[in-house]
Design an enzyme around this catalytic site. Sequence first.
Site, PDB file in Angstrom:
ATOM      1  N   PHE A 224      15.281  67.580  39.021  1.00  0.00           N
ATOM      2  CA  PHE A 224      16.428  68.299  38.453  1.00  0.00           C
ATOM      3  C   PHE A 224      17.630  68.068  39.380  1.00  0.00           C
ATOM      4  O   PHE A 224      18.232  68.993  39.905  1.00  0.00           O
ATOM      5  CB  PHE A 224      16.141  69.795  38.297  1.00  0.00           C
ATOM      6  N   CYS A 336      16.376  80.082  39.250  1.00  0.00           N
ATOM      7  CA  CYS A 336      17.653  80.798  39.119  1.00  0.00           C
ATOM      8  C   CYS A 336      17.615  81.688  37.886  1.00  0.00           C
ATOM      9  O   CYS A 336      18.654  82.073  37.360  1.00  0.00           O
ATOM     10  CB  CYS A 336      18.817  79.817  39.066  1.00  0.00           C
TER      11      CYS A 336
HETATM   12  N1  SAH Z   1      19.908  70.580  42.216  1.00  0.00           N
HETATM   13  C1  SAH Z   1      21.205  70.496  41.569  1.00  0.00           C
HETATM   14  C2  SAH Z   1      21.355  71.450  40.398  1.00  0.00           C
HETATM   15  C3  SAH Z   1      20.305  71.321  39.300  1.00  0.00           C
HETATM   16  S1  SAH Z   1      20.829  71.954  37.765  1.00  0.00           S
HETATM   17  C4  SAH Z   1      22.302  70.708  42.625  1.00  0.00           C
HETATM   18  O1  SAH Z   1      22.033  71.250  43.704  1.00  0.00           O
HETATM   19  O2  SAH Z   1      23.439  70.334  42.350  1.00  0.00           O
HETATM   20  C5  SAH Z   1      19.505  71.554  36.702  1.00  0.00           C
HETATM   21  C6  SAH Z   1      19.467  70.094  36.254  1.00  0.00           C
HETATM   22  O3  SAH Z   1      18.256  69.923  35.536  1.00  0.00           O
HETATM   23  C7  SAH Z   1      20.571  69.631  35.298  1.00  0.00           C
HETATM   24  O4  SAH Z   1      21.226  68.524  35.846  1.00  0.00           O
HETATM   25  C8  SAH Z   1      19.843  69.236  33.987  1.00  0.00           C
HETATM   26  O5  SAH Z   1      20.374  68.055  33.423  1.00  0.00           O
HETATM   27  C9  SAH Z   1      18.453  68.995  34.478  1.00  0.00           C
HETATM   28  N2  SAH Z   1      17.356  69.243  33.532  1.00  0.00           N
HETATM   29  C10 SAH Z   1      17.162  70.294  32.719  1.00  0.00           C
HETATM   30  N3  SAH Z   1      15.967  70.212  32.105  1.00  0.00           N
HETATM   31  C11 SAH Z   1      15.384  69.071  32.551  1.00  0.00           C
HETATM   32  C12 SAH Z   1      14.123  68.437  32.316  1.00  0.00           C
HETATM   33  N4  SAH Z   1      13.228  68.989  31.501  1.00  0.00           N
HETATM   34  N5  SAH Z   1      13.858  67.290  32.954  1.00  0.00           N
HETATM   35  C13 SAH Z   1      14.766  66.722  33.795  1.00  0.00           C
HETATM   36  N6  SAH Z   1      15.949  67.293  34.073  1.00  0.00           N
HETATM   37  C14 SAH Z   1      16.262  68.438  33.457  1.00  0.00           C
END
Ligand code: SAH
Length: 393
Positions: A224, A336
Site C-alpha cells: 500500500f 487507520c
Molecule cells: N503508505 C502511504 C499511504 C498509503 S494509503 C504513505 O505513507 O504515503 C493506501 C494506499 O493503498 C493507496 O495508495 C491505495 O491506492 C492503495 N490500495 C488500496 N487498496 C489496495 C489493494 N487492495 N491493493 C493494493 N493497493 C491498495
Amino acid sequence: MTDLILRPGRERSLARRHPWLYDGAIAAVHGRVEPGGTVAVRAADGRFLAWAAYNPQARLAARVWSWREEERVDADLIARRLETAIAYRDRLGLDSDALRLVYGEADGLPGVVVDRYAGVLVLQLTTAGAEAWRDVLVEGLAAHFPTAAIYERSDAEVRALEGLPPRTGPIRGRMPETVTIREAGLKFRVDVVRGHKTGFYLDQRDNRRIVAAHAAGCRVLECFAYTGAFGVHALAAGARSLLSIDSSAEALAQAREHVRLNDLDEGRCEWRTADVFQALRRLREEGRRFDLIVLDPPKFAPTHQHVERAARGYKDVNLNAMQLLAAGGVLATFSCSGGVDAALFRKIVAAAAWDAGVSLRVRAQLTQAADHPVLLAHPEGEYLKGLLLQRLD
Ligand code: SAH
C-alpha cells in the site's frame, strides 16, 4: 439565543467533555438557528452545558465550541483557536515543512483541518459548523502566512452526512505548478489538488523515521505504497532493495519519481501494480523473503458497522505478510480505521501470527504524529495505530 434542551440523563457524555452530541439526545430546540449556527446546549433541567454548532440535518447534530458559559463564540474565538493551534505546532520542532496546522476537535475547531505543504495551505471543512466560520479561518490563515497560497479540499465524504456538497479550488494567492515538501532531509512532490486526503500522509511522519531506522541492509517490502514515502525513507537509510506494491499505477509512478528526486538508486527498486492481497500470495509462491515489511492499508472500517469485515481484511493481509518475513525481520503494520481501536487491532494481529505460526516481539506501539493531537475526552480522534514487530524464529 437558541437553546438546545437535552432529554433527561443525556448530558452525561457532554459532562465528561466529550464534544459530540447525537440528535437522539435532543428533546427540544427553542428558537431559530441556521445549519451550523451556535446554540446553548442545556440539560433537561435548564443547566448550561456548552456552546455548540448545531446542524439539524446531521445525526451527529452538535459539536462543542466552548464549555464556558461566559465565553462568546465569535470571530475572535475562532481566530484565537487558530493562533493557538499554529503556536502548538511551532513548538513541536518538526523536521519538515509539511504538517497539520489544525486538527479538528483536538484544536477546539471541530470540522476544521488545515495542512501546510511548504508555501501552500490546504483547508478542509467537514461540518456545517466549520463552514459558518470559513471566511474568518481564511482571513486568520492569510494574516499568519501572508505569502502562502490557500487551496480548499472540502471534498471528504463525511460532508454528505452534514448535507454539504463538496467544494474544492484555490481560495487565495497563486498556486505553484508543483508543491515540493521536505521531510527529514528528503523531498516529496505533493499533489494538493488530486492527491489522497489533502495530498500526503502527514500522520505517518514519525513512523516513517522509526521504520527507516530498521532498514539498513534490508530487503524491504512496502505494501500500500501510495507515493512511496516509507520506501524512499527506507532507501535513504540504506535498504538493500525495495519492492513497492500499490493498486494505483499512477501512485507508483510518483513513487518512482520520488526515488529519482532524492538521487536514490533506482536499480534497487521493483514496482508492482497489484492488489496487495493477491500479490502477497504470489510472492510466497515465488519463494521471496523480506527483512522489513510495511503494511499501511487504507481504512477498511470507517465506522463500527464495518468492523467484522475489516478484521478479516487485516488478519488476512498480516498473516500473508508474516509468512514472507525472514527470521529477525521487522514488520510495521498499521490500521487507520476509526472503527478498530488499538486493543482490537493488536488482537487481530496476534491472531494472524498464531495462524502464520510465527513468534513476534513487540518492538513499539505506533500512533499518529504529534501534529495530529488527541483529546483525552475524545478517543475518536486517535485513528492511526500501528505495531512494530520483530520475528524471533
Ligand atoms: N503508505 C502511504 C499511504 C498509503 S494509503 C504513505 O505513507 O504515503 C493506501 C494506499 O493503498 C493507496 O495508495 C491505495 O491506492 C492503495 N490500495 C488500496 N487498496 C489496495 C489493494 N487492495 N491493493 C493494493 N493497493 C491498495
